[in-house]
Write an enzyme that holds these catalytic residues in place. Structure first.
Site, PDB file in Angstrom:
ATOM      1  N   ASP A   9       4.271   0.994   1.447  1.00  0.00           N
ATOM      2  CA  ASP A   9       3.690  -0.235   0.937  1.00  0.00           C
ATOM      3  C   ASP A   9       4.352  -1.376   1.725  1.00  0.00           C
ATOM      4  OD1 ASP A   9       4.017  -2.221  -2.008  1.00  0.00           O
ATOM      5  OD2 ASP A   9       2.224  -1.935  -0.819  1.00  0.00           O
ATOM      6  N   ARG A  10       3.686  -2.520   1.867  1.00  0.00           N
ATOM      7  CA  ARG A  10       4.242  -3.603   2.671  1.00  0.00           C
ATOM      8  C   ARG A  10       5.212  -4.471   1.876  1.00  0.00           C
ATOM      9  NH1 ARG A  10       0.718  -8.539   4.944  1.00  0.00           N
ATOM     10  NH2 ARG A  10       1.548  -9.500   3.057  1.00  0.00           N
ATOM     11  N   ASP A  11       4.687  -5.232   0.920  1.00  0.00           N
ATOM     12  CA  ASP A  11       5.473  -6.242   0.207  1.00  0.00           C
ATOM     13  C   ASP A  11       6.427  -5.588  -0.786  1.00  0.00           C
ATOM     14  OD1 ASP A  11       4.051  -8.216   1.607  1.00  0.00           O
ATOM     15  OD2 ASP A  11       2.453  -8.179   0.119  1.00  0.00           O
ATOM     16  N   THR A  51      -1.521  -1.630   2.346  1.00  0.00           N
ATOM     17  CA  THR A  51      -1.261  -2.815   1.538  1.00  0.00           C
ATOM     18  C   THR A  51      -2.540  -3.395   0.948  1.00  0.00           C
ATOM     19  OG1 THR A  51      -0.230  -5.026   1.570  1.00  0.00           O
ATOM     20  CG2 THR A  51      -1.332  -4.319   3.600  1.00  0.00           C
ATOM     21  N   CYS A  90      -6.454  -3.482   2.222  1.00  0.00           N
ATOM     22  CA  CYS A  90      -7.582  -3.789   1.339  1.00  0.00           C
ATOM     23  C   CYS A  90      -7.503  -5.285   1.046  1.00  0.00           C
ATOM     24  CB  CYS A  90      -7.513  -3.005   0.039  1.00  0.00           C
ATOM     25  SG  CYS A  90      -8.816  -3.506  -1.117  1.00  0.00           S
ATOM     26  N   HIS A  92      -9.958  -6.816  -0.804  1.00  0.00           N
ATOM     27  CA  HIS A  92     -10.912  -7.019  -1.897  1.00  0.00           C
ATOM     28  C   HIS A  92     -10.217  -7.265  -3.232  1.00  0.00           C
ATOM     29  CE1 HIS A  92     -12.867  -4.137   1.003  1.00  0.00           C
ATOM     30  NE2 HIS A  92     -13.584  -5.233   1.104  1.00  0.00           N
ATOM     31  N   CYS A 105     -13.877  -1.716  -4.823  1.00  0.00           N
ATOM     32  CA  CYS A 105     -13.909  -0.856  -3.639  1.00  0.00           C
ATOM     33  C   CYS A 105     -13.061   0.406  -3.830  1.00  0.00           C
ATOM     34  CB  CYS A 105     -13.391  -1.638  -2.440  1.00  0.00           C
ATOM     35  SG  CYS A 105     -11.664  -2.121  -2.643  1.00  0.00           S
ATOM     36  N   ARG A 108      -8.795  -0.031  -2.502  1.00  0.00           N
ATOM     37  CA  ARG A 108      -7.733  -0.748  -3.199  1.00  0.00           C
ATOM     38  C   ARG A 108      -6.756   0.217  -3.863  1.00  0.00           C
ATOM     39  NH1 ARG A 108      -6.595  -5.711  -4.810  1.00  0.00           N
ATOM     40  NH2 ARG A 108      -5.634  -6.047  -6.829  1.00  0.00           N
ATOM     41  N   LYS A 109      -5.445  -0.015  -3.624  1.00  0.00           N
ATOM     42  CA  LYS A 109      -4.435   0.774  -4.326  1.00  0.00           C
ATOM     43  C   LYS A 109      -4.433   0.352  -5.792  1.00  0.00           C
ATOM     44  CE  LYS A 109      -1.142  -0.714  -1.864  1.00  0.00           C
ATOM     45  NZ  LYS A 109       0.212  -1.049  -1.554  1.00  0.00           N
TER      46      LYS A 109
END
Length: 162
Positions: A9-11, A51, A90, A92, A105, A108-109
């Protein structure tokens, strides 16, 4: 059969969790991020960033900013001798923003995110792990992707989800 992969994951995992990154100057990689990705590279596994960036759908920042942030990430990785094999985003939100950004969508996680397309496009089937900073980020395993999952120590603690 594909190579094993680690999905980050990024953040809050590779970068500081600061809320919405609405300007490139607000984005900062964590001190260990490049080293972590380089270790994944050295292990022979694929290193993949996934992300959600719903700030685009919400109108907080343009999609071009997401691309600029990820260009910065790639540059920092290159400078430190590390490589991300893929970055999947993602942009959205299921109920906010104008089309095409407002949609329920599949990318999306934690539903099954961008990491589903990442996993299949990288051929990293059945031998992947996901690392996220929050239970929601890490829950992509539970969403049926079938990855082992863990979380970084810190705000959420280190604990397997399954």
């Amino acid at each position: 059969m594909g190579r094993p992969a680690i999905f980050f994951d990024r953040d809050g995992t590779l970068s500081y969790e600061i809320g919405y990154v609405n300007h490139l100057s607000r984005f900062r990689l964590l001190p260990y991020a490049v080293d972590a990705v380089r270790l994944v590279n050295a292990s022979g596994r694929l290193a993949v960033l996934v992300t959600n960036q719903a700030g685009v759908a919400r109108g907080y920042f343009p999609e071009s900013l997401v691309h600029a942030v990820h260009a910065h990430v790639r540059s920092a990785m290159d400078a430190g001798g590390a490589r991300l094999d893929g970055i999947y985003v993602c942009v959205h939100h299921p109920s906010v923003g104008p089309p095409p950004y407002r949609q329920d969508c599949a990318c999306r996680k934690p539903r099954g995110p961008s990491s589903i397309s990442a996993r299949s496009s990288l051929h990293a089937l059945k031998r992947a792990c996901c690392d996220g900073s929050t239970p929601s980020s890490s829950a992509i395993t539970i969403a049926g992707i079938g990855m082992e999952t863990w979380r970084w120590p810190g705000r959420w603690g280190r604990a397997p989800l399954s």
